[in-house]
Design an enzyme around this catalytic site. Structure first.
Site, PDB file in Angstrom:
ATOM      1  CE  LYS A  11      -3.401  -2.693   2.566  1.00  0.00           C
ATOM      2  NZ  LYS A  11      -4.589  -2.734   3.245  1.00  0.00           N
ATOM      3  N   GLY A 173      -7.246  -5.031   7.135  1.00  0.00           N
ATOM      4  CA  GLY A 173      -6.548  -4.219   8.015  1.00  0.00           C
ATOM      5  C   GLY A 173      -7.506  -3.963   9.260  1.00  0.00           C
ATOM      6  CB  SER A 212      -6.654  -9.673   9.315  1.00  0.00           C
ATOM      7  OG  SER A 212      -7.075  -8.154   9.254  1.00  0.00           O
ATOM      8  N   GLY A 234      -0.845  -5.747   5.872  1.00  0.00           N
ATOM      9  CA  GLY A 234      -0.078  -5.092   7.004  1.00  0.00           C
ATOM     10  C   GLY A 234       1.185  -6.212   7.400  1.00  0.00           C
TER      11      GLY A 234
HETATM   12  C1  PEP Z   1      -4.949  -6.046   1.822  1.00  0.00           C
HETATM   13  O1  PEP Z   1      -5.129  -4.654   1.779  1.00  0.00           O
HETATM   14  O2  PEP Z   1      -4.788  -6.491   0.564  1.00  0.00           O
HETATM   15  C2  PEP Z   1      -5.109  -6.702   2.960  1.00  0.00           C
HETATM   16  C3  PEP Z   1      -5.204  -8.232   2.861  1.00  0.00           C
HETATM   17  O3  PEP Z   1      -4.560  -6.104   4.035  1.00  0.00           O
HETATM   18  P1  PEP Z   1      -4.477  -6.781   5.495  1.00  0.00           P
HETATM   19  O4  PEP Z   1      -3.532  -7.843   5.470  1.00  0.00           O
HETATM   20  O5  PEP Z   1      -3.746  -5.617   6.211  1.00  0.00           O
HETATM   21  O6  PEP Z   1      -5.768  -7.154   6.036  1.00  0.00           O
END
Ligand code: PEP
Length: 250
Positions: A11, A173, A212, A234
Site C-alpha cells: 500500500k 486491515g 488480516s 499489514g
Molecule cells: C490488503 O489490503 O490486500 C490486505 C489483505 O490487507 P491486510 O492484510 O492488512 O488485512
C-alpha cells in the site's frame, strides 16, 4: 497442482530506507520457501529500487494499480508498459481501497485487468464483499458480479493469465479474519462459477485469500482446498511476519 502464491501489498507505506531493510530481511529468509511463489507490490516510486534489489532472486514484484490506457494525457497514471519496463510480473487490480476511495467500478477494473494482460502482466483481481453485503446474505452475488465483469469483457480463458484474491472488505486491515471455513466457502463458490464456463481454467486458477492474514492463521487458511495463498497487507511490512506466512504456504 496449483503452486501457492504469497503476495505482499505494501500500500502507501515505507521509505527508501525501510524498503531496503525489508527486502534484505525477506531475501535472507526466503531461500527455504521452495514450494510457494513470493511477490511484493511496492508503491510505484520504489519499483526501480525493488527491481535492483530483487533481480536474480526468487521473489517477484508488481504494481498496486495501473491505467486502462497505454499512454497519453493522463496525469498521475502509470501504464502497463511502464511496469514492464521495471520487470514487474504482477499488478493488483480492483483492490477494495481503490473501489472505495477512487470509486472504481467493476467495468473499470475489468478494463485494468485487460490492460495488464495485454502487456503480459499477470493481474491480481481483488473481489470481496462489505460487512453490510455479508450481513444481507449477498456475498456470492457480489463476488459473482465482480468476477463476471472481467469474464464478460475478456472471456473466461483470460482468467488463466491472472490470479484472483478474495478479500472480504470487513477483514482488510481490521484484524478480523474470515474463518478458514468462511473463506473456503467463498473460494469454492468462485471456483465453481469459473468452472461453469471452463473447468480447466478453474482447476489451474489460483485464488488467494486476503484480510488480516498473519503467520498465526495462515497455515489453516492456506490448508483449505480452494485457498492457494494470500494477498497480505499489514503483515507484509515486517520481514518476519511475511516470511512466516510464506513458510506456511510452503
Ligand atoms: C490488503 O489490503 O490486500 C490486505 C489483505 O490487507 P491486510 O492484510 O492488512 O488485512
Amino acid at each position: 497442482m496449483r503452486r501457492p502464491l504469497v503476495a505482499g501489498n505494501w500500500k502507501m507505506n515505507g521509505s527508501l530506507e525501510s524498503v531496503r531493510s525489508l527486502l534484505e530481511g525477506i531475501k535472507q529468509g526466503v531461500g527455504d520457501v521452495k514450494n510457494a511463489e513470493v511477490a511484493v507490490c511496492p508503491p510505484f516510486i520504489y519499483i526501480p529500487e525493488v527491481e535492483q534489489l530483487l533481480s536474480g532472486s526468487d521473489v517477484a514484484w508488481g504494481g498496486q494499480d495501473l491505467s486502462t490506457e497505454s499512454s497519453g494525457a493522463y496525469t498521475g497514471e502509470v501504464a502497463a508498459s511502464m511496469l514492464n519496463d521495471f520487470g514487474c510480473k504482477y499488478v493488483i487490480v480492483g483492490h477494495s481501497e481503490r473501489r472505495t476511495y477512487h470509486t472504481e467500478s467493476d467495468q473499470l477494473v475489468a478494463k485494468k485487468f485487460a490492460a495488464a494482460r495485454a502487456a503480459g502482466l499477470a493481474p491480481i483481481l481483488c473481489i470481496g464483499e462489505t460487512l453490510e453485503e455479508r450481513e444481507a446474505g449477498i456475498t456470492n452475488q457480489v463476488v459473482a458480479r465482480q468476477l463476471d465483469a472481467v469474464i464478460e469483457l475478456e472471456g473466461v480463458d483470460a482468467l488463466a493469465d491472472g490470479v484472483i484474491a478474495y478479500e472480504p472488505v470487513w477483514a482488510i486491515g481490521t484484524g478480523k479474519t474470515a474463518t478458514p471455513d468462511q473463506a473456503q466457502e467463498v473460494h469454492a463458490f468462485i471456483r465453481s462459477r469459473v468452472a461453469d464456463k471452463s473447468s480447466s481454467v478453474a482447476d489451474q486458477l489460483r485464488i488467494l485469500y486476503g484480510g488480516s492474514m498473519k503467520p498465526g492463521n495462515a497455515a489453516e487458511l492456506i490448508g483449505k482446498p480452494d485457498i492457494d495463498g494470500g494477498l497480505i497487507g499489514g503483515a507484509s511490512l515486517k520481514a518476519e511476519d511475511f516470511l512466516g506466512i510464506c513458510t506456511a504456504a510452503n
